[in-house]
Scaffold this active site. Structure first.
Site, PDB file in Angstrom:
ATOM      1  N   HIS B  68     -23.551  -1.904 -32.396  1.00  0.00           N
ATOM      2  CA  HIS B  68     -24.765  -1.215 -31.913  1.00  0.00           C
ATOM      3  C   HIS B  68     -24.348   0.142 -31.373  1.00  0.00           C
ATOM      4  O   HIS B  68     -23.523   0.244 -30.465  1.00  0.00           O
ATOM      5  CB  HIS B  68     -25.455  -2.058 -30.835  1.00  0.00           C
ATOM      6  N   ALA B  69     -24.974   1.174 -31.943  1.00  0.00           N
ATOM      7  CA  ALA B  69     -24.477   2.548 -31.761  1.00  0.00           C
ATOM      8  C   ALA B  69     -24.370   2.982 -30.303  1.00  0.00           C
ATOM      9  O   ALA B  69     -23.389   3.587 -29.885  1.00  0.00           O
ATOM     10  CB  ALA B  69     -25.399   3.505 -32.519  1.00  0.00           C
ATOM     11  N   GLU B  71     -23.805   1.481 -27.595  1.00  0.00           N
ATOM     12  CA  GLU B  71     -22.915   0.732 -26.705  1.00  0.00           C
ATOM     13  C   GLU B  71     -21.517   1.361 -26.729  1.00  0.00           C
ATOM     14  O   GLU B  71     -20.559   0.800 -27.239  1.00  0.00           O
ATOM     15  CB  GLU B  71     -22.916  -0.740 -27.120  1.00  0.00           C
ATOM     16  N   ARG B 126     -29.744   2.337 -31.676  1.00  0.00           N
ATOM     17  CA  ARG B 126     -29.043   1.037 -31.720  1.00  0.00           C
ATOM     18  C   ARG B 126     -28.627   0.642 -33.142  1.00  0.00           C
ATOM     19  O   ARG B 126     -27.522   0.133 -33.366  1.00  0.00           O
ATOM     20  CB  ARG B 126     -29.994  -0.017 -31.160  1.00  0.00           C
ATOM     21  N   HIS B 196     -19.725  -6.028 -27.641  1.00  0.00           N
ATOM     22  CA  HIS B 196     -21.030  -5.400 -27.384  1.00  0.00           C
ATOM     23  C   HIS B 196     -21.132  -5.045 -25.906  1.00  0.00           C
ATOM     24  O   HIS B 196     -20.197  -5.270 -25.135  1.00  0.00           O
ATOM     25  CB  HIS B 196     -22.156  -6.378 -27.738  1.00  0.00           C
ATOM     26  N   GLU B 270     -20.176  -9.268 -24.182  1.00  0.00           N
ATOM     27  CA  GLU B 270     -21.108  -8.274 -23.652  1.00  0.00           C
ATOM     28  C   GLU B 270     -20.418  -7.676 -22.426  1.00  0.00           C
ATOM     29  O   GLU B 270     -20.301  -8.321 -21.390  1.00  0.00           O
ATOM     30  CB  GLU B 270     -22.443  -8.936 -23.234  1.00  0.00           C
TER      31      GLU B 270
END
Lengths: 99, 308
Positions: B68-69, B71, B126, B196, B270
């Site tokens: 996801h861009a 992050e 994202r 992520h 995460e």
């Protein structure tokens, strides 16, 4: 200006829905209002007692806050001005360039 | 050169790609750099293979970052991991043992088009940057596009949604290239890790259903050891558990796809934080975040050398 200053006045709110009714309210609210979901990644994933972090454009912050207050849904402002937060962080970039 | 590369700041795509070539040049016996395909906009999808090239290997681990861009802490960690692994090979016997017995495939930026776009145009983008002919919206959520329970609960069929699953499974060239490479190497792959942010969690299958994986005890123990190792760095607590109950139900995710294809240990991290800065995690927090995550990933990798 960073990203042509497009995030000036934008905010990130943290909303914590208590109970099924508030979850449903938020899902319907975000059907008609465009916000950027930071977590969860979409309205369909909102669930009870889990944080909902949304980035809302400066034109909509007041409307959203009013709707949440009228529905007695608790929220807090995580980032009060997104543009300023980014400028703060990229401040080091500009100094780095000089280096 | 590599010595001057600053691991405590975020870098645009071009700098990261130059860094990959520099690592490949600096450590010829421990690194192999190759591309597994091209992105939607035609950029190469680089993977760094770490490990002692003179040794035969039976086991491998895959780690991707930047799915996801927005992050940005994710690619920062993959760079940090590569630097630590290569830089400590000579003086750290544990890392040397890992690199002698394990091949570690690291994909520092999975969603290259989206990451570039988040630097140039929209810091909070994202998805990928693919274009759907029928709709004005761009992009597919690269973590909803894998061919496992595709586009079921927790994914959207609407191209403008952030969790859009795409027009069909593996529609995204980035996902297709990674799936092809993982399928080809699946006999050796013991672990799949996807990095992520944010939420401070360590997640494992299933994402798409509330059920327990068959090797739950081994995976749960590995996750517990990993978050304990992470905590030992700066006292930061990560929650861990099945993605469906710990975070939310989502379909078409990479960890479910890897697990279904026989990878026994599939994890999604995460990273920091829990929302105060969110995707805007300050550069000052790159070091503590990466040092603690390094300990967790090392713990998982070392666990692969032991029998559960």
């Amino acid at each position: 200006q960073l990203y042509r200053n497009r995030y000036d006045g934008d905010q990130v709110l943290r909303i914590t829905p208590r109970g099924h009714g508030e979850v449903q309210f938020l899902k319907e609210l975000f059907q008609n209002m465009t916000v950027d979901f930071w977590q969860p990644s979409s309205a369909s994933l909102i669930c009870e007692d889990s944080s909902v972090d949304v980035h809302v454009g400066h034109r909509r912050t007041r409307t959203l806050k009013t709707q949440l207050q009228q529905a007695f849904i608790h929220y807090e402002v995580l980032i009060s001005n997104l543009q300023k937060e980014m400028e703060k962080q990229t401040h080091s970039w500009s100094s780095r360039k000089r280096r | 050169s590599e010595l001057q590369y600053n691991y405590e700041v975020y870098h645009p795509l071009g700098e990261i790609q130059r860094w990959m070539f520099e690592m490949n040049r600096t450590y010829p016996h421990l690194v192999d750099l190759f591309s597994i395909g091209r992105s939607y906009e035609g950029r190469p999808l680089y993977v760094l293979q770490l490990g002692n090239r003179s040794r035969h290997y039976r086991k491998a681990m895959w780690m991707d970052c930047g799915v996801h861009a927005r992050e940005w802490i994710s690619p920062a960690f993959c760079q940090w991991f590569v630097r630590e692994a290569l830089g400590s090979y000579q003086h750290d016997s544990t890392m040397r043992r890992l690199m002698n017995h394990l091949r570690i495939f690291v994909m520092p930026v999975f969603n290259v088009d989206g990451y570039h776009y988040s630097w140039k145009t929209d810091r909070f983008w994202r998805k990928t940057r693919s274009k759907n002919a029928k709709y004005h919206c761009r992009g597919v959520d690269a973590n909803r596009n894998w061919k496992v329970k595709w586009c079921d609960e927790g994914a959207s069929r609407h191209p403008c949604d952030d969790t859009y699953c795409g027009p069909f499974p593996e529609s995204e060239p980035e996902v297709r290239a990674a799936a092809r490479f993982l399928r080809k190497n699946r006999k050796r792959l013991q672990a799949y890790i996807s990095i992520h942010a944010y939420a401070q969690m360590l997640l494992y299958p299933y994402s798409y259903k509330y059920a327990t994986i068959p090797n739950f005890n081994c995976v749960e123990t590995a996750a517990q050891n990993a978050v304990t190792a992470l905590y030992s760095a700066h006292g930061v607590r990560y929650r861990y558990g099945p993605a469906s109950t710990t975070l939310y139900v989502s379909s078409g995710s990479s960890i479910d796809w890897a697990y279904r294809h026989g990878v026994p240990y599939a994890f999604a991290f995460e990273l920091r934080d829990t929302g105060h800065y969110g995707f805007l995690l300050p550069e000052a927090l790159i070091t503590p975040t990466c040092t603690e995550t390094m300990r967790a990933v090392r713990s998982i990798a070392l666990g692969l050398l032991r029998k559960c």
